[in-house]
Motif scaffolding. Structure first.
Motif, PDB file in Angstrom:
ATOM      1  N   GLN A 113       3.794   3.748  13.544  1.00 60.46           N
ATOM      2  CA  GLN A 113       2.621   4.346  12.931  1.00 60.46           C
ATOM      3  C   GLN A 113       1.648   3.263  12.465  1.00 60.46           C
ATOM      4  O   GLN A 113       0.445   3.437  12.543  1.00 60.46           O
ATOM      5  N   PHE A 114       2.205   2.134  12.003  1.00 57.50           N
ATOM      6  CA  PHE A 114       1.356   1.042  11.533  1.00 57.50           C
ATOM      7  C   PHE A 114       1.746  -0.252  12.231  1.00 57.50           C
ATOM      8  O   PHE A 114       1.517  -0.400  13.410  1.00 57.50           O
ATOM      9  N   ALA A 171       5.833   5.810   5.894  1.00 59.32           N
ATOM     10  CA  ALA A 171       5.385   5.672   7.284  1.00 59.32           C
ATOM     11  C   ALA A 171       6.562   5.529   8.240  1.00 59.32           C
ATOM     12  O   ALA A 171       7.603   4.968   7.898  1.00 59.32           O
ATOM     13  N   ASN A 187       0.848  -1.181   0.000  1.00 57.63           N
ATOM     14  CA  ASN A 187       0.000   0.000   0.000  1.00 57.63           C
ATOM     15  C   ASN A 187       0.890   1.239   0.000  1.00 57.63           C
ATOM     16  O   ASN A 187       1.801   1.345   0.822  1.00 57.63           O
ATOM     17  N   LEU A 247       0.437   4.023   1.195  1.00 57.74           N
ATOM     18  CA  LEU A 247       0.361   4.680   2.497  1.00 57.74           C
ATOM     19  C   LEU A 247       1.540   4.296   3.391  1.00 57.74           C
ATOM     20  O   LEU A 247       2.005   5.093   4.208  1.00 57.74           O
ATOM     21  N   TYR A 248       2.053   3.074   3.234  1.00 58.75           N
ATOM     22  CA  TYR A 248       3.134   2.567   4.081  1.00 58.75           C
ATOM     23  C   TYR A 248       4.523   3.059   3.650  1.00 58.75           C
ATOM     24  O   TYR A 248       5.480   2.940   4.397  1.00 58.75           O
ATOM     25  N   ARG A 249       4.652   3.582   2.461  1.00 51.93           N
ATOM     26  CA  ARG A 249       5.988   3.911   1.921  1.00 51.93           C
ATOM     27  C   ARG A 249       6.753   4.919   2.763  1.00 51.93           C
ATOM     28  O   ARG A 249       7.945   4.786   2.954  1.00 51.93           O
TER      29      ARG A 249
END
Length: 164
Positions: A56-57, A52, A46, A48-50
């Motif tokens: 955070q996740f 991060a 995803n 979004l994770y690049r």
């Protein structure tokens, strides 16, 4: 019931040695994994994770965060609840349950050469840090509240040693 109980405890021991999975969170520390190269490639899953940051996740760079999650999830909540259930519903004394947990963790440490990693998690410390969920719900002034509690795993082991 004995085989099922031992299977669960052995599975829980494996989980404690590499990552923690709970209904609340799933976390790992890449450098703490036995095979870091097998860690999930979240940035590929995803966008979004690049960019991060850790914590955070799903990943952390803080062993203390992972330790707290292991102890809260595995010992304070899951295994304590299971030990209570087995004691009250199936007449398996909690002390016998914790002996089996101890045996499963020791076997796993030996078989998987994981003693050093288990020691870093501190599952055998007399007191453990746990999240104060009720305090957080009632006060809601900070995002997290913590307190220490006696470690049931260690308390039972000490009690058995005193009786011997």
């Amino acid at each position: 019931m004995g085989k099922t109980c031992c299977w669960f405890i052995a599975t829980a021991g494996r989980c404690a040695s590499s990552c923690v999975i709970s209904t609340k969170a799933s976390s790992f520390r890449r450098r703490f994994l036995r095979e870091p190269e097998k860690a999930p490639g979240f940035p590929l899953l995803n966008p979004l994770y690049r960019d991060a940051e850790p914590d955070q996740f799903y990943w952390t760079d803080n062993l203390d965060s992972l330790r707290e999650l292991v102890m809260d999830t595995l010992f304070v909540y899951n295994l304590s609840e299971i030990s209570h259930l087995l004691d009250h519903c199936y007449d398996l004394p909690e002390s016998l349950f914790w002996q089996r947990v101890e045996g499963a963790l020791a076997s796993y440490a030996t078989e998987q050469l994981a003693a050093e990693r288990q020691a870093l998690l501190g599952h055998d410390q007399p007191r453990i840090l746990t999240e104060s969920l009720m305090t957080r719900k009632l006060l809601a002034l900070k995002p997290e509240y913590h307190h220490t509690v006696p470690n049931a795993f260690v308390a039972d082991k000490l009690q058995r040693r005193r009786k011997s």
